[in-house]
Each structure stands twice: as structure tokens, then as C-alpha cells.
Design a protein around this motif. Structure first.
Motif, PDB file in Angstrom:
ATOM      1  N   ASP A 149       0.839  -1.211   0.000  1.00 45.45           N
ATOM      2  CA  ASP A 149       0.000   0.000   0.000  1.00 45.45           C
ATOM      3  C   ASP A 149       0.869   1.255   0.000  1.00 45.45           C
ATOM      4  N   ILE A 150       1.929   1.234   0.815  1.00 45.08           N
ATOM      5  CA  ILE A 150       2.827   2.386   0.876  1.00 45.08           C
ATOM      6  C   ILE A 150       3.517   2.584  -0.458  1.00 45.08           C
ATOM      7  N   GLN A 151       3.950   1.491  -1.063  1.00 38.90           N
ATOM      8  CA  GLN A 151       4.612   1.570  -2.364  1.00 38.90           C
ATOM      9  C   GLN A 151       3.698   2.230  -3.399  1.00 38.90           C
ATOM     10  N   ALA A 152       2.431   1.808  -3.430  1.00 34.81           N
ATOM     11  CA  ALA A 152       1.476   2.378  -4.380  1.00 34.81           C
ATOM     12  C   ALA A 152       1.184   3.840  -4.051  1.00 34.81           C
ATOM     13  N   HIS A 153       1.089   4.158  -2.758  1.00 30.75           N
ATOM     14  CA  HIS A 153       0.790   5.531  -2.336  1.00 30.75           C
ATOM     15  C   HIS A 153       1.907   6.485  -2.751  1.00 30.75           C
ATOM     16  N   LEU A 154       3.163   6.090  -2.525  1.00 34.52           N
ATOM     17  CA  LEU A 154       4.286   6.950  -2.881  1.00 34.52           C
ATOM     18  C   LEU A 154       4.369   7.157  -4.389  1.00 34.52           C
ATOM     19  N   ALA A 155       4.044   6.110  -5.143  1.00 32.28           N
ATOM     20  CA  ALA A 155       4.071   6.236  -6.601  1.00 32.28           C
ATOM     21  C   ALA A 155       2.970   7.162  -7.095  1.00 32.28           C
ATOM     22  N   GLU A 156       1.801   7.081  -6.462  1.00 25.62           N
ATOM     23  CA  GLU A 156       0.661   7.879  -6.902  1.00 25.62           C
ATOM     24  C   GLU A 156       0.774   9.339  -6.475  1.00 25.62           C
ATOM     25  N   ILE A 157       1.175   9.578  -5.232  1.00 20.94           N
ATOM     26  CA  ILE A 157       1.185  10.936  -4.699  1.00 20.94           C
ATOM     27  C   ILE A 157       2.477  11.674  -5.023  1.00 20.94           C
ATOM     28  N   TYR A 158       3.632  10.979  -4.897  1.00 22.54           N
ATOM     29  CA  TYR A 158       4.919  11.657  -5.053  1.00 22.54           C
ATOM     30  C   TYR A 158       5.653  11.255  -6.325  1.00 22.54           C
ATOM     31  N   ASP A 159       5.078  10.326  -7.096  1.00 22.78           N
ATOM     32  CA  ASP A 159       5.722   9.836  -8.313  1.00 22.78           C
ATOM     33  C   ASP A 159       7.109   9.279  -8.002  1.00 22.78           C
ATOM     34  N   VAL A 160       7.203   8.563  -6.887  1.00 22.69           N
ATOM     35  CA  VAL A 160       8.456   7.971  -6.438  1.00 22.69           C
ATOM     36  C   VAL A 160       8.312   6.455  -6.448  1.00 22.69           C
ATOM     37  N   GLU A 161       9.221   5.784  -7.140  1.00 26.98           N
ATOM     38  CA  GLU A 161       9.205   4.329  -7.192  1.00 26.98           C
ATOM     39  C   GLU A 161      10.190   3.778  -6.167  1.00 26.98           C
ATOM     40  N   VAL A 162       9.670   3.078  -5.174  1.00 22.22           N
ATOM     41  CA  VAL A 162      10.531   2.458  -4.168  1.00 22.22           C
ATOM     42  C   VAL A 162      10.169   0.985  -4.063  1.00 22.22           C
ATOM     43  N   SER A 163      11.153   0.191  -3.698  1.00 23.13           N
ATOM     44  CA  SER A 163      10.922  -1.252  -3.613  1.00 23.13           C
ATOM     45  C   SER A 163      10.352  -1.626  -2.257  1.00 23.13           C
ATOM     46  N   PRO A 164       9.623  -2.751  -2.182  1.00 30.00           N
ATOM     47  CA  PRO A 164       9.131  -3.221  -0.877  1.00 30.00           C
ATOM     48  C   PRO A 164      10.266  -3.451   0.119  1.00 30.00           C
ATOM     49  N   ASP A 165      11.432  -3.912  -0.386  1.00 26.80           N
ATOM     50  CA  ASP A 165      12.565  -4.148   0.514  1.00 26.80           C
ATOM     51  C   ASP A 165      13.035  -2.850   1.157  1.00 26.80           C
ATOM     52  N   LEU A 166      13.049  -1.769   0.362  1.00 28.63           N
ATOM     53  CA  LEU A 166      13.470  -0.478   0.902  1.00 28.63           C
ATOM     54  C   LEU A 166      12.529  -0.034   2.010  1.00 28.63           C
ATOM     55  N   ILE A 167      11.231  -0.175   1.772  1.00 27.64           N
ATOM     56  CA  ILE A 167      10.252   0.225   2.782  1.00 27.64           C
ATOM     57  C   ILE A 167      10.430  -0.603   4.047  1.00 27.64           C
ATOM     58  N   SER A 168      10.664  -1.896   3.873  1.00 27.78           N
ATOM     59  CA  SER A 168      10.863  -2.772   5.030  1.00 27.78           C
ATOM     60  C   SER A 168      12.100  -2.361   5.819  1.00 27.78           C
ATOM     61  N   LYS A 169      13.169  -1.973   5.104  1.00 28.11           N
ATOM     62  CA  LYS A 169      14.393  -1.551   5.788  1.00 28.11           C
ATOM     63  C   LYS A 169      14.176  -0.258   6.560  1.00 28.11           C
ATOM     64  N   VAL A 170      13.429   0.672   5.954  1.00 30.33           N
ATOM     65  CA  VAL A 170      13.160   1.940   6.624  1.00 30.33           C
ATOM     66  C   VAL A 170      12.373   1.709   7.910  1.00 30.33           C
ATOM     67  N   THR A 171      11.318   0.893   7.817  1.00 29.28           N
ATOM     68  CA  THR A 171      10.491   0.660   9.002  1.00 29.28           C
ATOM     69  C   THR A 171      11.218  -0.197  10.036  1.00 29.28           C
ATOM     70  N   ALA A 172      12.133  -1.066   9.557  1.00 30.91           N
ATOM     71  CA  ALA A 172      12.881  -1.900  10.512  1.00 30.91           C
ATOM     72  C   ALA A 172      13.778  -1.049  11.396  1.00 30.91           C
ATOM     73  N   ALA A 173      14.127   0.145  10.921  1.00 27.67           N
ATOM     74  CA  ALA A 173      15.010   1.014  11.694  1.00 27.67           C
ATOM     75  C   ALA A 173      14.370   1.470  13.000  1.00 27.67           C
ATOM     76  N   VAL A 174      13.038   1.362  13.110  1.00 26.14           N
ATOM     77  CA  VAL A 174      12.378   1.816  14.342  1.00 26.14           C
ATOM     78  C   VAL A 174      12.473   0.768  15.451  1.00 26.14           C
ATOM     79  N   LEU A 175      12.950  -0.438  15.131  1.00 27.32           N
ATOM     80  CA  LEU A 175      13.002  -1.487  16.152  1.00 27.32           C
ATOM     81  C   LEU A 175      13.894  -1.086  17.327  1.00 27.32           C
ATOM     82  N   ASP A 176      15.012  -0.426  17.029  1.00 35.40           N
ATOM     83  CA  ASP A 176      15.894   0.007  18.123  1.00 35.40           C
ATOM     84  C   ASP A 176      15.173   0.997  19.032  1.00 35.40           C
ATOM     85  N   ASP A 177      14.423   1.931  18.415  1.00 39.72           N
ATOM     86  CA  ASP A 177      13.641   2.883  19.221  1.00 39.72           C
ATOM     87  C   ASP A 177      12.589   2.153  20.038  1.00 39.72           C
TER      88      ASP A 177
END
Length: 437
Positions: A149-177
Motif C-alpha cells: 500500500d505504501i509503495q502504491a501511495h508513494l508512486a501515486e502521490i509523489y511519483d516515487v518508485e521504491v521497492s518493498p525491501d526499501l520500505i521494510s528496511k526503513v520501518t525496521a530502523a524503528v526497532l531500536d527505538d
């Protein structure tokens, strides 16, 4: 930025790096309105926010100007300054780079130095996403959107193509917090702690099974409420709750006046082994809900009114009479409903020994229900979670969103209505215990 512009449509005039800091802001540090007006006039109707629009072009020029200023500071002399001759280092062209920002994908030219010692700060080496972009991904994830859903949202709203792996890595960074939040020190004493759990599906050893997300919410000595932690375990059980209670004690909770629970067998004994003076109280909301599920829907309103006579009774004898009246009217038709009350009676009646000011703190659990509702809402979008960390990460982001709204008002959490009256009664019945620590 590689972009074709119609010959009859003038492009935005470039802003000279040397004059940006002089013309971008006014004396008060705000963006100069005159600069904005000039840019809008020169855009002559060009798209402001779309791909290649004015905002993206301005972002590109601003980033490149800032990077050039950083390099100037690193070298110690301005572009073209004779002082740089023989300095041992100099400018060495640029390197193209694509970065994701909140206004879309921007292609920039990063300046280089001949010695390769330049380390830019605004767009660091290897950085492909500006900080705000990562925050946007985490915010979307924390509101229950799936990776796709995030991947589709970023492509639709910001015209940014990101991979599911990238999104997973970004969100995984909150685990330490999340882990730091889960182990933070707590208050030494709480007037009340509510223990509850919600059910979620998690893949475990290749099989999707239901697990419980355990939640603890505390009311501190000032009447403010806070979410103390979230734990992932197997189906709700007293053994796991004992582990949680011990963990809360290890994080500094030395005493609790009341602990409100859902009536799980063995849980009161687990709590009393850690906090011997605590009064374990069956949560009235859980008790009403658990018993009402056995009743006819058409008669729920009358039944709810009769149940209110039980938990609002002035003492245990009056509450027992109210339960007998409920039994006489509905016991034959809904025996399981009455059995729920009879079985929980010993853990329900403790609060009847206290005045209304204390009772309201114990059975007014709207905030607890609100927290559970919001956490269920963000987990409901997922069929199941691939592992415990994925569920914990999402619940932590959900908790962060909830508590962030509380703290945005400048207070540590929502206050308890009528707390001044309640704390006076707490001091009468439990002298000195709220003053520990």
C-alpha cells in the motif's frame, strides 16, 4: 534534472549560489516573500507540485547550492578565489545523484573535491532518501498501511518508485527505538495499572497462529495515563503475565494500589507475588462485556441497566441483591450470563469498599478501550504478520502515534477526570503509598 521544456514556456531562472543566502530569507529569518513572488511570476502557470514542477526545481537548486556551500567551507576558499591555488585540494566536478524527498524524486549534482575528502552533511554519501521521506514512510506504516500500500501511495502521490525491501528496511530502523521504549525506566508507584491483550495472527514455524499482544497502561500519582509496554506472546495466559509484571517491577515499579485485569485464572496470584499490597480488581468493562455476550440482543439495554446497579451499588450487600434481581429475571434464560458474575465475584467486590471517587478511576476505562480500538484498527489490515518483530514494530508505531497526540498538548498523557478528589481518597485509604520514590 533531465526535463524538456517547451520553447514558448520560459523556465525558472536559476538562482546564483552566491546570492541565495542573501535573497532567500528576510531579516526575521523567514522566507523572503519577494523571492517567492518572483519565482511564481517566472513560472507563468507551470505546475507547482507535479513532476518537474517549481517546487522540485527549487528543491534541486537549494540542495545543490547547500552542497556547494559545504564544499566551499571544506576547502576554505570560494569558487574561483586565487587563495585556492596551491592549497593542495580543489573542486573536481560533480557526480549525479538521485534522492527521494517529500516533494518527489530529485536529480542533483553533488560536487567533488580532488582529494576525495569532502563528506557532505545535507545529503550524505550513500544517502538516497532525505530524513523527511523516511519519516513519511514510517508514518504511513504506523497508520496500518501495508508495504505494498505504501509503495502504491508513494508512486501515486509523489511519483516515487521504491521497492518493498526499501520500505521494510526503513520501518525496521524503528526497532531500536521500540526496544529502548520498552525498557525505559518507569515511575516507582502507580495508582492503577490496567492489563489487557488483543489477538493477532502471526506466522510461527511456518504456521499462522493466533498470538496475544499484551498491553499495560498505568495511572501515575498525578493522574496521568501512559502506555507502559507491549509484549507479544502465545495465547493469553497467567504465566506470561507474570513475566510482564516482573519486567515492570524490574523497570522500577515498586508498588501499585490497584491492578485491573480481565479475570484470567491465575493472574491475580501472579500479580500479588510481585506486588503483595496491590488490590487485584476484575475490570468491570470486561465483566459486563463477557457476561452480556450470552444475552439476547433485544434485551441488552435492560440488562446493561440492571448490571449498572451491581457495580454502582454502595456496598457488597447491595451489589449482591442487585445480582440476585438480575438472576431472578434472566437466570433461567441466560444462566451463563449469571455464572460469569458469580465466578468473578470475589475479584469484583474489592472496589465496593471504596468511595465513588476511587471507583471512577477503576471502572472508567474508556481510554483503555480507545487504545485497544486504535491498535486493532491498524493490525486488522494485515492478514497475518511474518514474525513477532513485525507485529511489535507496528504496535510500537501505533502506540507512538497515540501517545504523540497526548504529548502534543504539553502533558505526559490524558488526565483522570476528578483526580483531585480521587487522590484525597487514595491518601485516606492508602496513606503515604503514592508518595514513594
Amino acid at each position: 534534472m533531465n526535463e524538456k521544456i517547451d520553447s514558448d514556456r520560459p523556465a525558472v531562472a536559476p538562482v546564483e549560489p552566491s546570492s541565495v543566502t542573501e535573497r532567500l530569507v528576510d531579516g526575521a529569518g523567514a522566507i523572503d516573500p519577494g523571492l517567492i513572488d518572483r519565482l511564481l511570476r517566472q513560472s507563468q502557470g507551470r505546475d507547482l507540485l507535479g513532476e518537474g514542477g517549481l517546487v522540485q526545481q527549487f528543491t534541486k537548486q537549494l540542495l545543490e547550492t547547500a552542497l556547494d556551500t559545504e564544499l566551499t567551507d571544506h576547502l576554505g576558499y570560494d569558487r574561483g578565489d586565487p587563495v585556492g591555488r596551491g592549497s593542495g585540494n580543489s573542486r573536481n566536478g560533480t557526480t549525479p545523484k538521485r534522492v527521494h524527498t517529500d516533494v518527489g524524486t530529485v536529480d542533483i549534482e553533488v560536487p567533488r573535491d580532488r582529494n576525495g575528502t569532502f563528506e557532505p552533511a545535507i545529503v550524505a554519501k550513500g544517502q538516497r532518501r532525505l530524513e523527511g521521506f523516511n519519516d513519511r514512510i514510517i508514518a504511513l506504516y504506523g497508520r496500518g498501511m501495508t508495504v505494498r500500500d505504501i509503495q502504491a501511495h508513494l508512486a501515486e502521490i509523489y511519483d516515487v518508485e521504491v521497492s518493498p525491501d526499501l520500505i521494510s528496511k526503513v520501518t525496521a530502523a524503528v526497532l531500536d527505538d521500540a526496544k529502548a521504549w520498552q525498557t525505559r525506566p518507569l515511575e516507582p508507584v502507580y495508582a492503577a495499572i490496567y492489563l489487557d491483550a488483543i489477538s493477532c495472527k502471526v506466522r510461527d514455524n511456518g504456521v499462522v497462529a493466533r498470538k496475544s499482544a499484551y498491553i499495560a497502561i498505568g495511572v501515575d500519582r498525578d493522574g496521568y495515563r501512559d502506555i507502559l509496554g507491549v509484549w507479544i506472546g502465545q495465547a493469553e495466559g497467567a504465566k506470561f503475565w507474570l513475566k510482564i509484571v516482573n519486567e515492570l517491577a524490574n523497570r522500577g515499579v515498586a508498588d501499585v494500589l490497584f491492578v485491573c485485569v480481565d479475570g484470567l485464572k491465575g493472574l491475580p496470584e501472579a500479580i500479588e507475588s510481585v506486588w503483595p499490597q496491590a488490590i487485584v480488581q476484575t475490570c468491570v468493562v470486561h465483566l459486563v462485556r463477557a457476561s452480556s455476550r450470552y444475552a439476547n440482543w433485544k434485551e441488552r439495554k435492560t440488562i446493561s441497566s440492571m448490571m449498572a446497579e451491581i457495580y454502582r451499588a454502595p456496598n457488597e450487600a447491595a451489589a449482591a441483591d442487585a445480582l440476585d434481581r438480575l438472576d431472578q429475571r434472566y437466570g433461567t434464560r441466560f444462566p451463563a450470563m449469571i455464572k460469569v458474575w458469580r465466578d468473578a465475584w470475589d475479584r469484583f467486590v474489592p472496589m465496593l469498599d471504596y468511595p465513588p471517587e476511587i471507583r471512577r478511576v477503576l471502572y472508567t476505562t474508556n481510554m483503555v478501550e480507545s487504545v485497544n480500538f486504535q491498535l486493532r484498527k491498524i493490525t486488522r489490515n494485515r492478514g497475518h504478520f511474518p514474525h513477532d518483530d513485525a507485529l511489535f514494530k507496528l504496535l510500537y508505531l501505533g502506540v507512538r502515534n497515540i501517545t504523540g497526540k497526548w504529548r502534543s498538548k504539553g502533558k505526559p498523557g490524558p488526565g483522570t477526570h476528578g483526580w483531585k478528589e480521587a487522590i484525597n481518597q487514595f491518601e485516606l485509604f492508602f496513606p503515604g503509598r503514592l508518595d514513594q520514590g
